[in-house]
Design a protein around this motif. Structure first.
Motif, PDB file in Angstrom:
ATOM      1  N   PHE A  40       0.772  -1.298  -0.057  1.00 59.75           N
ATOM      2  CA  PHE A  40      -0.101   0.111   0.085  1.00 59.75           C
ATOM      3  C   PHE A  40       1.021   1.152   0.055  1.00 59.75           C
ATOM      4  CE2 PHE A  40      -2.410   3.437   2.318  1.00 59.75           C
ATOM      5  CZ  PHE A  40      -3.483   3.311   1.517  1.00 59.75           C
ATOM      6  N   ALA A  41       1.943   1.000   0.824  1.00 62.80           N
ATOM      7  CA  ALA A  41       2.697   2.510   0.827  1.00 62.80           C
ATOM      8  C   ALA A  41       3.495   2.712  -0.551  1.00 62.80           C
ATOM      9  CB  ALA A  41       3.754   2.276   2.030  1.00 62.80           C
TER      10      ALA A  41
ATOM     11  N   VAL B 136     -10.670   3.674   2.827  1.00 65.47           N
ATOM     12  CA  VAL B 136     -10.594   2.168   2.429  1.00 65.47           C
ATOM     13  C   VAL B 136     -12.092   1.695   2.541  1.00 65.47           C
ATOM     14  CG1 VAL B 136      -9.865  -0.003   3.260  1.00 65.47           C
ATOM     15  CG2 VAL B 136      -8.523   1.866   3.562  1.00 65.47           C
ATOM     16  N   ALA B 137     -12.808   2.087   3.672  1.00 61.36           N
ATOM     17  CA  ALA B 137     -14.289   1.747   3.681  1.00 61.36           C
ATOM     18  C   ALA B 137     -15.173   2.275   2.485  1.00 61.36           C
ATOM     19  CB  ALA B 137     -15.082   2.123   4.935  1.00 61.36           C
TER      20      ALA B 137
ATOM     21  N   SER C 119      -6.172  -7.138   8.773  1.00 63.68           N
ATOM     22  CA  SER C 119      -5.505  -6.998   7.338  1.00 63.68           C
ATOM     23  C   SER C 119      -4.379  -6.192   7.191  1.00 63.68           C
ATOM     24  CB  SER C 119      -6.738  -6.576   6.403  1.00 63.68           C
ATOM     25  OG  SER C 119      -7.271  -5.204   6.617  1.00 63.68           O
ATOM     26  N   LYS C 120      -3.861  -6.403   5.946  1.00 66.96           N
ATOM     27  CA  LYS C 120      -2.784  -5.313   5.672  1.00 66.96           C
ATOM     28  C   LYS C 120      -3.265  -3.943   5.435  1.00 66.96           C
ATOM     29  CE  LYS C 120       0.515  -8.372   6.253  1.00 66.96           C
ATOM     30  NZ  LYS C 120       1.266  -8.247   7.422  1.00 66.96           N
ATOM     31  N   GLN C 121      -2.562  -2.958   5.484  1.00 66.78           N
ATOM     32  CA  GLN C 121      -2.836  -1.494   5.084  1.00 66.78           C
ATOM     33  C   GLN C 121      -3.523  -1.538   3.661  1.00 66.78           C
ATOM     34  OE1 GLN C 121       0.239   1.278   5.231  1.00 66.78           O
ATOM     35  NE2 GLN C 121      -1.083   3.174   5.564  1.00 66.78           N
ATOM     36  N   GLY C 122      -4.838  -0.991   3.761  1.00 67.49           N
ATOM     37  CA  GLY C 122      -5.592  -0.688   2.580  1.00 67.49           C
ATOM     38  C   GLY C 122      -6.548  -1.961   2.248  1.00 67.49           C
TER      39      GLY C 122
END
Length: 469
Positions: free
Chosen positions: A77-78, A138-139, A347-350
């Motif tokens: 994501f980064a 994200v949502a 979860s991972k970022q994103g």
């Protein structure tokens, strides 16, 4: 040479793209930092293509291959958030494309169930999540991408696939995708041959689930080519083998099931005059069935390595949690922005806190509203698939079935791009040609039945008018 290029330009285009893609993976060594600039260049090229081409037919395979390249970019994501400036560029190109497309309001059997699911998705989590959680980036991505976004894509696909031959080109693109992913998986396993036969080590590949999902929703298109030449059955067998060798438990379990379904369809729909072909289908069906039994026995013999309760897999806990979440919020569920399950799965970022299973995701995240909406949609999709079971386009129903199977043990269809997008694409493809043909046949039968019923009444009316007064 020129005549060959003109005759086989589509095949040359697909082969060239797939070879370039495989070379790119080899040169980047599956490293995110190296893949990211290539992915950005492809997105820019797709944007230019959308703005220039009136039809997006030539962009389907590059999009599929782009999605394949991104499965190797885990927890990145980064890296990709720095390229957010591409979004307005892509949206402007899409707007230009829609204007040039001159779309109409087209809808089929999938439209209203899809709208119901979109409404249930938007309402999910009502009175549970806070406004800040609901409107977080994200949502919103998942709420829009799994709701109104899919309705928009359905409308777009219906207009893109108005012309005859679009379904055939899409099936060929899926076959090219399947063969390319097969080459990636088999090449990787050959390079790591020492681990290729150990059941426990197969699941060690990070991208195994995504690769298996892509193979499951695409390898039916390879089997469908066997209607032209039986040699494609061998290519189909290679794709099934690659799905198993991904090491994904879902791929190992469902690949033989889907392959058997493909072979049964080929066998049943083949003309009875083609005795040799039917015998070959029976032989391959028996072979795949035997392989499926072998896989089942292998799984049974290693059940302690697979049983979710024994291995402590989080899916078993998430399955139980989905029902407790349903009891707490029965009407609209906990929603896609809900973070209360973070103690079980983070979860991972994103990403979002998936239940990692299709039906628990509906029950826990969408409640009764989602259960009824998704029930309607699944019924409509099953009915649509059954309507064109004897059509060549039934291959898209098999592709969706593969995606549906994998979604039982992975997020699958609850990932907007590319999986939910592909589900809508397959249904639009069924509606636009094969299903319409089946519907026309059904309407013709209904018309004849009504004419036969009304004929005596018309004759009596004519005799009454012709009688002397």
């Amino acid at each position: 040479m020129e005549s060959i290029i003109r005759k086989h330009h589509a095949a040359i285009y697909r082969i060239s793209l797939c070879v370039l893609f495989l070379m790119m993976l080899f040169l980047t060594r599956l490293e995110t930092v190296r893949i990211a600039p290539v992915a950005v260049a492809v997105v820019l090229l797709l944007s230019v293509g959308l703005a220039v081409f009136r039809r997006a037919r030539l962009l389907v395979l590059p999009f599929f291959l782009l999605c394949v390249s991104l499965i190797f970019c885990y927890d990145s994501f980064a890296v990709f958030i720095r390229y957010l400036w591409l979004l307005p560029v892509f949206l402007i190109a899409l707007a230009v494309h829609i204007i040039r497309l001159s779309p109409k309001f087209l809808r089929g059997r999938s439209f209203y169930p899809l709208c119901a699911v979109a409404l249930a998705t938007v309402l999910s989590g009502a009175w549970v999540v806070t406004a800040a959680e609901y409107f977080s980036p994200v949502a919103l991505y998942y709420t829009i991408g799994l709701g109104p976004g899919l309705v928009f894509l359905y409308w777009l696909f219906k207009n893109e696939m108005r012309e005859r031959g679009e379904n055939r080109e899409l099936a060929l693109d899926l076959a090219a995708l399947s063969l390319t992913v097969t080459a990636v998986v088999l090449g990787y396993r050959l390079l790591h041959l020492r681990d290729a036969f150990a059941l426990g080590s197969l699941s060690a590949v990070q991208w195994s689930n995504n690769a298996a999902t892509m193979l499951l929703f695409s390898f039916p298109a390879v089997f469908a080519l066997a209607k032209k030449h039986l040699a494609w059955l061998l290519a189909g067998g290679a794709t099934v083998l690659a799905t198993v060798l991904t090491g994904s438990r879902g791929g190992i379990l469902f690949a033989p099931v889907l392959a058997i379904c493909c072979l049964i369809w080929l066998w049943v729909t083949e003309e009875r005059e083609h005795v040799i072909r039917r015998l070959w289908y029976r032989f391959f069906l028996f072979f795949v069935f035997a392989c499926g039994v072998s896989v089942f026995l292998l799984i049974w013999g290693n059940w302690t390595k697979i049983d979710l309760r024994v291995t402590g897999d989080v899916r078993a806990k998430l399955f139980a949690r989905s029902f407790s979440d349903f009891r707490e919020s029965p009407l609209f569920g906990k929603g896609f922005a809900y973070q209360g399950n973070g103690d079980l799965y983070q979860s991972k970022q994103g990403g979002m806190n998936w239940f990692h299973m299709f039906f628990p995701q509906i029950i826990g995240a969408m409640g009764l509203c989602g259960i009824f909406a998704w029930g309607w949609q699944l019924f409509a999709r099953a009915r649509l698939s059954f309507a064109c079971r004897k059509e060549p386009d039934f291959v898209f129903a098999l592709c969706y079935f593969g995606l549906f199977l994998m979604s039982q043990v992975n997020p699958g269809e609850f990932c907007p791009v590319p999986y939910a997008l592909n589900a809508v694409l397959f249904m639009a493809a069924l509606e636009n040609t094969g299903a319409e043909t089946a519907a026309l046949k059904y309407n013709e039968k209904e018309r004849r039945r009504k004419e036969k019923k009304e004929k005596p009444q018309k004759r009596a009316e004519e005799e009454r008018r012709a009688a002397p007064r």
